[in-house]
Design an enzyme around this catalytic site. Structure first.
Site, mmCIF file in Angstrom:
data_model
loop_
_atom_site.group_PDB
_atom_site.id
_atom_site.type_symbol
_atom_site.label_atom_id
_atom_site.label_comp_id
_atom_site.label_asym_id
_atom_site.label_seq_id
_atom_site.Cartn_x
_atom_site.Cartn_y
_atom_site.Cartn_z
ATOM 1 N N THR A 5 -29.554 -37.294 -58.878
ATOM 2 C CA THR A 5 -29.886 -38.451 -58.040
ATOM 3 C C THR A 5 -28.893 -39.578 -58.274
ATOM 4 O O THR A 5 -28.423 -40.228 -57.332
ATOM 5 C CB THR A 5 -31.317 -38.934 -58.352
ATOM 6 N N ALA A 22 -26.133 -24.993 -67.499
ATOM 7 C CA ALA A 22 -25.458 -25.609 -68.638
ATOM 8 C C ALA A 22 -26.046 -25.183 -69.978
ATOM 9 O O ALA A 22 -25.396 -25.331 -71.005
ATOM 10 C CB ALA A 22 -25.506 -27.130 -68.527
ATOM 11 N N PHE A 52 -27.759 -30.667 -67.441
ATOM 12 C CA PHE A 52 -28.605 -31.031 -68.582
ATOM 13 C C PHE A 52 -28.026 -32.220 -69.350
ATOM 14 O O PHE A 52 -27.372 -33.081 -68.768
ATOM 15 C CB PHE A 52 -28.859 -29.821 -69.479
#
Length: 558
Positions: free
Chosen positions: A75, A275, A303
Site C-alpha cells: 500500500t 521472501a 515481508f
C-alpha cells in the site's frame, strides 16, 4: 466506523485504457501486447530500444516484521508512486504478482489497499496474464522430462535416490510436501520419493525474475541442477534437453506487465518469488526497464527488511548491478503495540508504553539498512485509531535512532496523503548520498556468508549447521559455486526462527536444516528452522468466504 473494502474501492476505479497508460511512458501502442483493456505486456523490442537512456532513481520500500495487525508495505509502495506523481515527478512503481495459494489461504492479495491500489485488483490476484501458470507449466515439463529420461534408459545416469528437482503447484497444500511418485507398476516408471513446493518457491520463478533476456533465461534454465549421479557429480537441466521447450513456455511470461494505480499512474507488476522461501523481489527486467522510463521508480521487497530488503540488496542488486538511492521502512503504531505485547483485540486502545516497548523491532531494521549504505526514512502507515501520543512516540524513537519518521495517510487519501514522504524521498535522492554495498563479498566462503547474515541482520549468537551441511557447502565451493550469494529461507515473523518471538530478540541460535543449490538462479537457498517451501492452509482459509454474488461479481477477495 464503516469503510469500503479494497475490492469495492477497486471496482469503482476510473481506469484509463492501457494504451493511454503506455503513452505516459512514451510506449507506442505497437509495443504493447494487450490483455483486455486494462493490462498489457511490453515488447522486448521496446525494452531493447531504451537501454541507452539514463537510469532514474531507485527507491526501495521495506518494512518491520509482519504482524496480524498489518503493515501496508505494498500500500505504501503504491501510495508513494502516486505521491511522487502528485508533486510533479515522473514516477512509476514495480511490484510482484500475487500467488494463488496465499490468496485462498491467509495472507491475501498483493495489490495494495484502500485508495493506494493497483488495478485491475481481481485479475491481479487471480490468473492475471498467466505468468504463474506458465512458470508452473515450465517447471512441470522439466519434472516430466526427468522421469521420462529415467524411464527410457537414463542416459545421464541420474541416481533416482538423488533427484533434487521437486514438483510445484501454485496452491497451499500440505499433503503434497512429501509424496511417492510412479507407483502402479512397470508402465508408470520407477517409484521414488518426491514432493511439491509452491510455485513461488520454484527455481524457475527465481530465474525468470533475475534473467536479463530470453537468451539469459534459457542459459540459466539449462544450468539448473536436477539431481546427482552415484558419484555425486551434478546432472543439469540441459542434460535432459528441457531448457529450450521451457523457454518457449516462458516466452510471454518473461515480458513485464503494465497496469495502473487508482490514480492512473503506470505500474509494472511482474514476477513473484516469496521472501521467506525465495528472494522476494519483482523481476530484474521490470525494474531495469522502469528505470529507463521514469525519473523515480518505487519498488518493494517482501515481508520484513530482515528477509526481503536483505535479499534485495545482497542478491537482486548484486546480480543486476542496481544501486538503490533511498529506503522507506514501513511501520505502524498497531504493529509497534503488538511487538510491545498487546493482543490484536486490544490494538484500538491507546497504549503509548506498549508502542515504546515495541519500537526496538523497528530500530533493528533501521540499523540493518544503514549497513548497506543507503539513506533510510520511516513511513508510519496511519490507521484511524492511532492517537497523536502513540504516533509521536514512534517519531521520537526514530529521531533518537537518527532517521526521520513521517506519517502517511495514503490508504485514506491516496497520493495526497503521502506527499511529505514523496518530497523527502526526492530530497534524499537528489542529495546523492547513497553508497550502496552488499553485506558480504562474493569471495567469502558460503558458510561465512550464512553466518554473516544470521549474526549481522538477525543478531543470532550462533549458527547451527551439522557436518553434513558444511561438507555440502565445501563441495559446492570446489565445483565453482562459492561466489554465489545465500538466500535465507526463514520465518518472516521474527528475527529468530521462532515466529512467536516478536520485538528484537537476543540470545538465540539459527538452526540450518538444509541447503539447496539454485545454480541457474545463482544463489544457495538456506532452509532455517521449521520453514516450509510448501505452505498449508489455515483452519479457516480465505477460500471459504470467496464467491460470486448475484451480480456475478467476486466477493471475499482481499
Amino acid at each position: 466506523m464503516a469503510f469500503k473494502s479494497d475490492i469495492e474501492i477497486a471496482r469503482e476505479a476510473k481506469k484509463q485504457p492501457i494504451k493511454e497508460i503506455g503513452e505516459k511512458l512514451d510506449i507506442a501502442y505497437e509495443h504493447l501486447q494487450p490483455y483486455g483493456h486494462d493490462k498489457a505486456k511490453i515488447s522486448q523490442g521496446f525494452i531493447d530500444s531504451v537501454q541507452d537512456r539514463k537510469d532514474g532513481k531507485l527507491i526501495l520500500v521495506t518494512a518491520i516484521n509482519p504482524t496480524p495487525a498489518g503493515e501496508g508495505k505494498t500500500t505504501t509502495t503504491v501510495g508513494l508512486g502516486d505521491g511522487l506523481n502528485k508533486i510533479g515527478k515522473k514516477a512509476m512503481i514495480c511490484i510482484r504478482e500475487a500467488s494463488l495459494g496465499p490468496n485462498f489461504g491467509m495472507k491475501g492479495g498483493a495489490a495494495g489497499g484502500g485508495m493506494a491500489q493497483v488495478v485491475p485488483m481481481e485479475e491481479m490476484n487471480l490468473h492475471f496474464t498467466g505468468d504463474f501458470h506458465a512458470i508452473t507449466s515450465a517447471h512441470s515439463l522439466l519434472s516430466a522430462m526427468i522421469d521420462n529420461h529415467i524411464y527410457w534408459g537414463n542416459e545421464a545416469q541420474l541416481d533416482t535416490r538423488r533427484v533434487t528437482w521437486r514438483r510445484v503447484v501454485d496452491m497451499n497444500d500440505r499433503s503434497l510436501r512429501q509424496i511417492t511418485s510412479s507407483l502402479g507398476g512397470v508402465a508408470n516408471g520407477f517409484a521414488r520419493e518426491d514432493g511439491f513446493d509452491i510455485t513461488v518457491a520454484s527455481e524457475v520463478m527465481a530465474i525468470l525474475c533475475l534473467a536479463s533476456d530470453l537468451k539469459d533465461l534459457e542459459k540459466r534454465l539449462g544450468d539448473m541442477i536436477i539431481g546427482y549421479r552415484r558419484d555425486k557429480s551434478p546432472v543439469f537441466c540441459r542434460d535432459v534437453k528441457a531448457e529450450g521447450a521451457m523457454t518457449v513456455l516462458l516466452k510471454d511470461a518473461m515480458q513485464p506487465n503494465l497496469v495502473q494505480t487508482l490514480e492512473n499512474n503506470p505500474a509494472f507488476v511482474h514476477g513473484g518469488p516469496f521472501a521467506n522461501i525465495a528472494h522476494g523481489c519483482n523481476s530484474v527486467i521490470a525494474t531495469t526497464t522502469a528505470l529507463k522510463l521514469a525519473d523515480y521508480v518505487v519498488t518493494e521487497a517482501g515481508f520484513g527488511a530482515d528477509l526481503g530488503a536483505e535479499k534485495f540488496m545482497d542478491i537482486k542488486c548484486r546480480k543486476a548491478g542496481l544501486k538503490p538511492d533511498a529506503v522507506v521502512i514501513v511501520a505502524t503504531v498497531r504493529a509497534m503495540k503488538m511487538n510491545g505485547g498487546v493482543a490484536k483485540a486490544d490494538l484500538n486502545n491507546e497504549n503509548v508504553e506498549a508502542v515504546k516497548a515495541g519500537c526496538p523491532n523497528l530500530g533493528r531494521h533501521i540499523e540493518n539498512m544503514k549497513k548497506f549504505g543507503v539513506p533510510a526514512i520511516v513511513g508510519i502507515n496511519h490507521f484511524y485509531a492511532d492517537t497523536d501520543a502513540e504516533v509521536q512516540a514512534v517519531i521520537d524513537y526514530c529521531a533518537e535512532a537518527g532517521v526521520e519518521a513521517i506519517v502517511n495517510k495514503h490508504w485514506a487519501e491516496g497520493g495526497a496523503g503521502i506527499e511529505a514522504t514523496a518530497r523527502k524521498v526526492v530530497e534524499i535522492c537528489e542529495a546523492g548520498e547513497a553508497n550502496y554495498a552488499p553485506l558480504y563479498a562474493d569471495e567469502m566462503p558460503l558458510a561465512e556468508k550464512i553466518e554473516t547474515v544470521c549474526k549481522e541482520i538477525y543478531r543470532a549468537d550462533n549458527v547451527v549447521m551439522d557436518a553434513k551441511i558444511r561438507t555440502q557447502l565445501k563441495e559446492w565451493e570446489a565445483q565453482g559455486y562459492g561466489n554465489l550469494p545465500v538466500c535465507m529461507a526463514k520465518t518472516q515473523y521474527s528475527f529468530s526462527t521462532d515466529p512467536g518471538q516478536r520485538g528484537a530478540p537476543t540470545g538465540f541460535d539459527i538452526p540450518v536444516r538444509e541447503v539447496r543449490l539454485s545454480a541457474g538462479a545463482g544463489f544457495v537457498v538456506v532452509v532455517c528452522g521449521e520453514i516450509m517451501t510448501m505452505p498449508g492452509l489455515p483452519r479457516v482459509p480465505a477460500a471459504e468466504s470467496i464467491h460470486l454474488n448475484d451480480e456475478g461479481l467476486i466477493e471475499g477477495l482481499f
